[in-house]
Design an enzyme around this catalytic site. Structure first.
Site, PDB file in Angstrom:
ATOM      1  N   GLN A 166     109.009 -33.258 -18.526  1.00  0.00           N
ATOM      2  CA  GLN A 166     110.467 -33.701 -18.930  1.00  0.00           C
ATOM      3  C   GLN A 166     110.827 -34.202 -17.667  1.00  0.00           C
ATOM      4  OE1 GLN A 166     113.785 -30.625 -19.251  1.00  0.00           O
ATOM      5  NE2 GLN A 166     113.644 -30.916 -21.486  1.00  0.00           N
ATOM      6  N   ASP A 186     112.094 -26.980 -24.352  1.00  0.00           N
ATOM      7  CA  ASP A 186     113.326 -27.685 -23.886  1.00  0.00           C
ATOM      8  C   ASP A 186     114.130 -26.568 -22.882  1.00  0.00           C
ATOM      9  OD1 ASP A 186     114.926 -29.796 -23.076  1.00  0.00           O
ATOM     10  OD2 ASP A 186     116.434 -29.304 -24.663  1.00  0.00           O
ATOM     11  N   SER A 231     118.934 -33.222 -20.594  1.00  0.00           N
ATOM     12  CA  SER A 231     117.369 -33.755 -20.874  1.00  0.00           C
ATOM     13  C   SER A 231     117.632 -35.379 -21.191  1.00  0.00           C
ATOM     14  CB  SER A 231     116.660 -33.275 -22.086  1.00  0.00           C
ATOM     15  OG  SER A 231     116.691 -32.051 -21.988  1.00  0.00           O
TER      16      SER A 231
END
Length: 295
Positions: A288, A214, A238
């Site tokens: 992502q 992440d 995110s």
């Protein structure tokens, strides 16, 4: 450990492995610990890794995680623990599938699906090859660079995050200036590893890698715009995240994160990454999408 003493590398990694461990509460329900040094919002990688750990605890030890897909629904509060409830959707001959809902105060903050497989042999290929980039020994730690730039970073939560001791040593191949970022292509190469050794269990290394994935991606999506997560000009979060684990690896040995962002727009940025070992094996793929809004 006193408040005026910096944690050792071993303590930082021990805190990370404890954070990613879970307290079983029965009935496929688990509680994820909170960060004692939190700054308000739960880091997305923490929620992903804890949810993967919750799912992992409900499958046979012979089955390894090979993929996960997550949606972030609400910001998590890192002053509170997180409850993880697991649904056992499938236990086949080779594969198991789990759904996990992460909640705080009765409201879901993350949905995650994970798949597990008993490893077997099959056709194998890898494309592309690992990029030819300088090794980590030739690069300065990102943490050291940010500490040098500390006086130039805007005060507040982002500065606190930028300067907080990290259990992960990131070393960027491309020169970074978080205080005064310049426009450049949406591609980055970053070496990383934990700052001390991890337990040997493969599940621990997969959880730590899920935590690490992440980082970096949304920052790569900001590069063509001359902005950085830590400069305070953009609000980033995110939205969804996916990881495919291809091969075995050690998260306490150097891995190369190759990130690119082919698109951004409509207050969203999309990025993808590939993770290689020192000897060039492709061990994971990541995608992502995140929110990117001007502040």
């Amino acid at each position: 450990m006193s408040s005026d003493t910096s944690p050792t590398p071993e303590q930082l990694v021990a805190h990370l492995t404890l954070l990613l461990d879970l307290e079983p509460k029965g009935g496929d329900r688990f509680i994820g610990r909170r960060r004692p040094d939190g700054t308000g919002r739960v880091f997305g990688g923490q929620a992903i890794a804890q949810a993967l750990g919750a799912a992992r605890r409900t499958v046979d030890d012979a089955r390894e995680a090979h993929s996960l897909h997550a949606y972030f629904l609400r910001p998590g509060n890192d002053e509170l623990p997180i409850e993880y409830r697991v649904k056992r959707d499938l236990d086949g001959r080779s594969f198991s599938n789990r759904r996990v809902v992460a909640s705080q105060e009765g409201k879901p903050i993350l949905n995650l699906t994970a798949s597990f497989q008993i490893p077997v042999e099959g056709p194998h290929h890898q494309s592309p090859a690992m990029p030819d980039v300088p090794g980590p020994e030739d690069l300065e730690s990102d943490s050291d660079i940010r500490r040098r730039l500390a006086d130039l970073l805007p005060d507040g939560q982002l500065k606190t995050l930028a300067l907080r001791p990290s259990p992960i040593d990131f070393r960027s191949v491309e020169k970074r200036d978080w205080a005064n970022p310049q426009k450049r292509e949406p591609v980055s190469h970053v070496w990383f590893r934990t700052v001390a050794s991890l337990p040997q269990e493969a599940a621990v290394h997969r959880a730590v890698l899920a935590f690490i994935t992440d980082f970096q991606l949304l920052g790569t999506a900001l590069q063509p715009h001359g902005k950085a997560v830590f400069d305070g000009s953009v609000k980033a979060a995110s939205l969804d995240h996916a990881v495919w684990f291809h091969e075995s690896f050690a998260a306490d040995d150097w891995l190369l994160y190759v990130c690119e962002s082919p698109w951004s727009g409509h207050a969203r940025g999309f990025a993808r990454g590939q993770i290689f070992t020192r000897d060039g094996r492709l061990v994971a793929d990541v995608t992502q999408e995140g929110m990117l809004r001007h502040t």
